[in-house]
Design an enzyme around this catalytic site. Structure first.
Site, PDB file in Angstrom:
ATOM      1  N   PRO A   2       0.836  -1.209   0.000  1.00  0.00           N
ATOM      2  CA  PRO A   2       0.000   0.000   0.000  1.00  0.00           C
ATOM      3  C   PRO A   2       0.867   1.253   0.000  1.00  0.00           C
ATOM      4  CG  PRO A   2      -0.840  -1.604   1.566  1.00  0.00           C
ATOM      5  CD  PRO A   2       0.492  -2.122   1.093  1.00  0.00           C
ATOM      6  N   GLU A   3       0.554   2.170  -0.904  1.00  0.00           N
ATOM      7  CA  GLU A   3       1.319   3.402  -1.012  1.00  0.00           C
ATOM      8  C   GLU A   3       0.516   4.561  -0.418  1.00  0.00           C
ATOM      9  OE1 GLU A   3       3.102   4.063  -4.812  1.00  0.00           O
ATOM     10  OE2 GLU A   3       3.709   1.989  -5.047  1.00  0.00           O
ATOM     11  N   HIS A  90      -5.896 -13.608  10.693  1.00  0.00           N
ATOM     12  CA  HIS A  90      -4.835 -12.604  10.686  1.00  0.00           C
ATOM     13  C   HIS A  90      -5.276 -11.244  11.230  1.00  0.00           C
ATOM     14  CE1 HIS A  90      -2.310 -15.446   8.622  1.00  0.00           C
ATOM     15  NE2 HIS A  90      -3.205 -15.585   7.659  1.00  0.00           N
ATOM     16  N   ARG A 109       0.894 -11.246   6.053  1.00  0.00           N
ATOM     17  CA  ARG A 109       2.340 -11.448   5.919  1.00  0.00           C
ATOM     18  C   ARG A 109       3.141 -10.835   7.062  1.00  0.00           C
ATOM     19  NH1 ARG A 109       4.052 -10.196  -0.194  1.00  0.00           N
ATOM     20  NH2 ARG A 109       5.907 -11.324   0.518  1.00  0.00           N
ATOM     21  N   ARG A 152      23.397  15.472  -8.953  1.00  0.00           N
ATOM     22  CA  ARG A 152      23.202  14.041  -8.700  1.00  0.00           C
ATOM     23  C   ARG A 152      23.125  13.294 -10.025  1.00  0.00           C
ATOM     24  NH1 ARG A 152      21.091  12.900  -3.550  1.00  0.00           N
ATOM     25  NH2 ARG A 152      21.502  10.728  -4.128  1.00  0.00           N
TER      26      ARG A 152
END
Length: 270
Positions: A2-3, A90, A109, A152
């Site tokens: 999930p972002e 879970h 997980r 950079r």
């Protein structure tokens, strides 16, 4: 994983049931996720009132009247289940509010985490201390990126994923933002021009805002707290579309950067 949009969607969903409520019961059903639950989690949260909800990067924040904030990370597969019909294997942390609402943190997980942090020192807490600005906030500017990218040679995509430069950006949304901005993901960051960065910053905000409105992107186990699936994936223009035709007609390409798949269009991105 999930972002940012998925975490923001989760926080907004939880707020409808938690914000302003007193936590009547806290059940911890195993000792740990990625790391142990705080030993005083049950004692601290039981009876506490939630005074606000928030997000920092990919972390959700539950502020309480005990001057302590519960900070959660969803890891790879974590999600909150609101008013679950029945317990699941879970469901590792379960909160029950005084109004009778049940909220279960489910993480098959177990790569997620839960921490208790003094609210007054949140910004200096370890994971937050060196984070860059929020991509939806006013501090992310073309000038900030120009300074961060100066001289950079690392690819611009990898630096956008650096949480010390921008907090909370993830692989999907960086691929999409770079595509919409017409910037090659493998271009040396120091060579990205200021005009290009002036396109990129609002595009990052647009992509994230659109995804939040769509409930996020559903990948593997992610779902909103209500159980609904996010549908921003239907709007992906390059991510996950290797070999398909770009809007320009050229094929979407894929290569690996920093262990993650990068999707882009050679014709549209320079």
């Amino acid at each position: 994983m999930p972002e940012l949009p998925e975490v923001e969607t989760t926080v907004r969903g939880l707020a409808r049931f938690l914000d302003g409520e007193r936590i009547a019961r806290v059940a911890v059903n195993r000792p740990d996720l990625r790391r142990p639950f705080p030993p005083d989690l049950v004692q601290t949260l039981t009876g506490a009132r939630v005074t606000g909800m928030g997000r920092r990067a990919k972390y959700g924040l539950v502020h309480t009247d005990r001057e302590v904030t519960m900070v959660f990370h969803l890891g790879m597969s974590g999600r909150w289940r609101i008013e679950p019909e029945r317990p699941e294997k879970h469901d590792h942390l379960v909160l029950t509010t005084g109004a009778g609402h049940t909220l279960a943190l489910n993480d098959a997980r177990r790569f997620g985490s839960v921490d208790l942090v003094p609210s007054a020192s949140l910004e200096s807490w370890g994971p937050f201390a060196k984070m860059g600005p929020e991509p939806l906030g006013p501090d992310l500017t073309p000038a900030h990126l120009k300074t961060a990218f100066k001289e950079r040679i690392a690819p611009v995509k990898l630096l956008l994923l650096d949480q010390g430069i921008v907090a909370g950006l993830g692989n999907i949304y960086v691929c999409e933002a770079l595509f919409r901005s017409g910037i090659r993901p493998d271009k040396a960051a120091g060579k990205v021009t200021l005009p290009a960065l002036k396109r990129l910053v609002p595009t990052i905000r647009d992509v994230l805002t659109e995804s939040i409105a769509a409930g996020g992107s559903t990948i593997r186990d992610y779902a909103q707290p209500t159980g609904e699936l996010g549908y921003f994936a239907t709007s992906w223009q390059v991510y996950g579309r290797e070999g398909e035709a770009c809007l320009c007609g050229a094929p979407v390409l894929r290569f690996v950067q920093g262990g993650r798949s990068t999707f882009w269009c050679r014709k549209c991105q320079k």
